[in-house]
Design a protein around this motif. Structure first.
Motif, PDB file in Angstrom:
ATOM      1  N   HIS A  88     -30.383 -20.439  12.009  1.00  0.00           N
ATOM      2  CA  HIS A  88     -29.428 -20.131  13.074  1.00  0.00           C
ATOM      3  C   HIS A  88     -28.378 -19.090  12.691  1.00  0.00           C
ATOM      4  O   HIS A  88     -27.698 -18.560  13.556  1.00  0.00           O
ATOM      5  CB  HIS A  88     -28.718 -21.410  13.531  1.00  0.00           C
TER       6      HIS A  88
ATOM      7  N   ALA B 238     -24.806 -28.320   9.992  1.00  0.00           N
ATOM      8  CA  ALA B 238     -26.066 -27.678   9.669  1.00  0.00           C
ATOM      9  C   ALA B 238     -26.419 -27.862   8.198  1.00  0.00           C
ATOM     10  O   ALA B 238     -25.554 -27.782   7.341  1.00  0.00           O
ATOM     11  CB  ALA B 238     -25.999 -26.185   9.992  1.00  0.00           C
ATOM     12  N   GLY B 239     -27.694 -28.097   7.918  1.00  0.00           N
ATOM     13  CA  GLY B 239     -28.177 -28.120   6.542  1.00  0.00           C
ATOM     14  C   GLY B 239     -28.641 -26.727   6.168  1.00  0.00           C
ATOM     15  O   GLY B 239     -28.504 -25.781   6.946  1.00  0.00           O
TER      16      GLY B 239
ATOM     17  N   SER C  33     -31.169 -25.188   8.658  1.00  0.00           N
ATOM     18  CA  SER C  33     -30.541 -24.802   9.917  1.00  0.00           C
ATOM     19  C   SER C  33     -29.684 -23.556   9.737  1.00  0.00           C
ATOM     20  O   SER C  33     -29.649 -22.688  10.613  1.00  0.00           O
ATOM     21  CB  SER C  33     -29.663 -25.935  10.450  1.00  0.00           C
TER      22      SER C  33
ATOM     23  N   PRO D 197     -30.985 -14.691  12.524  1.00  0.00           N
ATOM     24  CA  PRO D 197     -30.444 -13.840  13.592  1.00  0.00           C
ATOM     25  C   PRO D 197     -29.581 -12.709  13.048  1.00  0.00           C
ATOM     26  O   PRO D 197     -29.639 -11.588  13.547  1.00  0.00           O
ATOM     27  CB  PRO D 197     -29.595 -14.801  14.433  1.00  0.00           C
TER      28      PRO D 197
ATOM     29  N   ALA E 115     -21.088 -23.268  10.444  1.00  0.00           N
ATOM     30  CA  ALA E 115     -22.328 -24.021  10.626  1.00  0.00           C
ATOM     31  C   ALA E 115     -22.332 -25.265   9.746  1.00  0.00           C
ATOM     32  O   ALA E 115     -22.755 -26.344  10.174  1.00  0.00           O
ATOM     33  CB  ALA E 115     -23.531 -23.138  10.301  1.00  0.00           C
ATOM     34  N   ARG E 116     -21.829 -25.114   8.529  1.00  0.00           N
ATOM     35  CA  ARG E 116     -21.821 -26.269   7.618  1.00  0.00           C
ATOM     36  C   ARG E 116     -20.910 -27.363   8.147  1.00  0.00           C
ATOM     37  O   ARG E 116     -21.258 -28.546   8.123  1.00  0.00           O
ATOM     38  CB  ARG E 116     -21.372 -25.831   6.222  1.00  0.00           C
TER      39      ARG E 116
ATOM     40  N   LEU F  32     -19.454 -17.683   9.368  1.00  0.00           N
ATOM     41  CA  LEU F  32     -20.513 -18.234  10.216  1.00  0.00           C
ATOM     42  C   LEU F  32     -21.237 -19.351   9.472  1.00  0.00           C
ATOM     43  O   LEU F  32     -21.568 -20.380  10.058  1.00  0.00           O
ATOM     44  CB  LEU F  32     -21.494 -17.139  10.614  1.00  0.00           C
TER      45      LEU F  32
END
Lengths: 306, 366
Positions: free
Chosen positions: A217, A209-210, A213, A221, A204-205, A200
């Protein structure tokens, strides 16, 4: 025995099967049930029972008084004060302990050489008894020889008689409790972090996403059930705190740290009012139960179980 | 956009995951990295994505060296084996995630997400959480999430391996169609040779971190570079026989496998003589072993007697396990072939289809 009856026995009616399974499960459950019965169920029932009775100082010669003691508890301003103190205490302990635990867990979740040492240190307070750490903090908070005032004095910050000041006693006790709870929070959150699949983060990366994030995110969660658990348990801990109060402040000064459990203790073992103390305990039980249900209810909106 | 691995190596402690790996992927090409587990194909893909740093070498995308760039600055999209969908987000939010990270205007995100969802037939599940989807639907969501980004390249890590056989075949076709439509470069990792053969424009075969061969599927199948590729590609596998190379009168040559001599074609004989090999390994594909009775002797490189051990019927063809002089091999025969387990029959190996390999290093002759 013929094939037919064998098959017939094995299948059986659903009801018969349920009974058979329960009978089979009983010996496995028995040891736990006995322990629970002796140390949890019996005291609980006994407390409720005592709440309806006035007794002599040894808890004997019970006289039925109906709901009078419960009425007294709920209308007493002392009890309301204790409730308020307990609420404040929960607020002062749960949020910082969870936040610090989260921070330490995030720090020590990285794969670095020697990180296990840090994980151990961060989690170590879980292995320290309330009594021992309270005594240690009692020394550190001592206004004249304590290290806290020493350090504050060096830094030019005004010093304080932490445990005897009505303003500072509760925050000071809360601080020691936060310290004690950090270990537990860190361990549980670390375990929660390990349950979040690495992919995940990678996904995201790749998606752009940084760090922030990713945290927002993926981590948060993914940790939501863990954070709920830590905060629910934290609230329960807070409402049941006794040891540190007994050692550090004995409920003082001016009842500033007289949390519910301490007030129950006073009622039962200083004033020998077993019935009234039991009624308080039952009310505390109901309050903690309601608080826990409330937390689960509120959390349903944002906690995600995989 | 084009992608290039330039002498890339990767070590994990003592393990060499990738050794001096060089590969050029053309713009719009569908490149498959194929190999057994642990061969380095996933490591190569992860290095391309920026999830892993190479120990040596460089990676370029569209001519630009991206070796030191973090994943998000490489503008590639990755489809993970387990899809890596965010479990707490709806399908819509999952697909939109990459676009939101790039601060695309909301209306454009909405349009793109719905377009991709329509293309992949998941428009009706946009509001659901991934947990409520079937495996096939999750796979589509993962594809949609990659697609909406309009990346320079798609990186796919065994994306079909969690699907059942039927769905896998279906999705394979859809991926081919999708690629034709989008024309985006794909680097696709799989251990499944059927996926590699059917989807790849070219296939790069890896083993133990080393690139073995790059080529079009047909080339890989017909002219494998070495023993490893020859054995790995094709199902059932090729059968191999080792024997000394012996010259015959009239300029011919024979691979003198005990009880099973293979006569070489003149061209092959000349090449083998030129290479100066003492021993060779002969490779024979199952479809080139046939019943001798159907076959003129003069078209055969070898004929031999064999016991039929097991007959597997696939409906359209038979896979027949044979034992001849203690050696096992597999023949692929047409569905109606008159063979039964336990029988002894005469078989022939078709001329012109022998592959010769050097026994020590496994390199193929020619």
């Amino acid at each position: 025995m013929s094939e037919e009856t064998m098959a017939g026995r094995r299948v059986g009616s659903p009801r018969a099967r349920a009974i058979r399974q329960t009978v089979a499960a009983a010996p496995f459950l028995l040891p736990s049930l006995v322990l629970f019965a002796v140390f949890v169920f019996y005291p609980l029932v006994r407390s409720i029972w005592l709440g309806f009775h006035a007794t002599d100082p040894f808890g004997r010669n019970e006289v039925w008084v109906g709901t009078a003691q419960y009425h007294d508890v709920l209308t007493s301003s002392d009890f309301r004060h204790s409730l308020l103190v307990s609420g404040q205490f929960a607020l002062y302990t749960v949020i910082p302990a969870t936040a610090i635990g989260l921070y330490l867990a995030l720090l020590s979740h990285r794969r670095l050489p020697g990180i296990v040492i840090f994980r151990t240190i961060f989690s170590s307070t879980v292995a320290t008894s309330v009594a021992v750490s309270s005594v240690v903090w009692l020394l550190m908070l001592n206004p004249s020889v304590g290290v806290l005032n020493y350090v504050l004095g060096k830094g030019g910050v005004p010093t304080e008689s932490w445990l005897t000041s009505p303003t500072w006693a509760l925050p000071a006790v809360a601080m020691t409790t936060v310290w004690m709870n950090i270990g537990f929070a860190t361990i549980v959150i670390l375990a929660g972090l390990q349950n979040i699949p690495e992919e995940l983060y990678e996904s995201a990366r790749v998606d752009g996403a940084g760090r922030w994030s990713e945290f927002l995110h993926v981590t948060l969660p993914g940790l939501s059930p863990t954070l709920l658990f830590v905060s629910v348990v934290g609230v329960i801990f807070a409402f049941e705190s006794f040891g540190q109060i007994q050692i550090l402040t004995q409920g003082g000064p001016l009842d500033a740290t007289n949390v519910i459990v301490y007030s129950i203790y006073r009622e039962a073992f200083l004033h020998y009012n077993i019935g009234l103390a039991s009624a308080q305990a039952v009310v505390l039980f109901v309050i903690v139960l309601l608080l826990t249900l409330l937390q689960f209810g509120v959390a349903r909106r944002w906690v995600f179980y995989q | 956009m084009s992608v290039r691995f330039d002498h890339v190596s990767k070590r994990f402690g003592d393990v060499e995951a990738l050794v001096d790996f060089t590969l050029d992927v053309a713009d719009g090409e569908f490149m498959v990295l194929l190999g057994p587990s642990g061969c380095g194909k996933t490591t190569a893909l992860r290095i391309l994505a920026g999830l892993e740093e190479p120990t040596a070498g460089a990676v370029t995308i569209a001519g630009r060296d991206v070796t030191d760039l973090p994943p998000r600055q490489r503008d590639v999209a990755m489809v993970f084996q387990n899809y890596a969908l965010y479990p707490h987000m709806s399908v819509y939010d999952n697909i939109a995630f990459g676009l939101r990270m790039r601060r695309i205007p909301r209306r454009e995100i909405d349009r793109t997400v719905r377009e991709a969802a329509a293309t992949l037939a998941i428009a009706d599940v946009l509001a659901r959480k991934p947990g409520a989807l079937s495996g096939g639907q999750r796979q589509r969501v993962a594809l949609a999430r990659a697609m909406v980004r309009r990346p320079r390249a798609f990186l796919m890590d065994e994306p079909l391996s969690n699907l059942d056989a039927k769905l896998r075949a279906q999705t394979r076709v859809e991926l081919i169609r999708l690629h034709r439509q989008l024309q985006t470069t794909v680097v696709y990792v799989t251990h499944d040779q059927v996926e590699a053969m059917t989807m790849g424009h070219r296939i790069a075969v890896l083993e133990r971190g080393r690139l073995q061969q790059v080529g079009e599927p047909r080339e890989i199948y017909e002219r494998p570079a070495n023993l490893f590729v020859a054995e790995f590609i094709g199902s059932p596998s090729m059968s191999f026989f080792r024997g000394p190379l012996r010259q015959t009168d009239g300029g011919g040559a024979v691979v003198d496998v005990p009880h099973l001599p293979f006569a070489l074609d003149p061209a092959q004989a000349a090449a083998a003589r030129g290479a100066g090999w003492a021993e060779v390994v002969v490779g024979v594909r199952p479809e080139h072993i046939v019943l001798a009775e159907d076959f003129g002797e003069r078209y055969a490189a070898a004929t031999f007697e064999a016991d039929i051990d097991v007959v597997e019927s696939l409906g359209n063809e038979l896979h027949v396990s044979l034992i001849s002089q203690g050696r096992g091999m597999v023949a692929r025969l047409p569905a109606g072939a008159p063979v039964a387990a336990g029988e002894a029959r005469r078989f022939a190996v078709a001329r012109g289809h022998l592959l010769l390999f050097e026994p020590e290093h496994g390199t193929r002759l020619g």
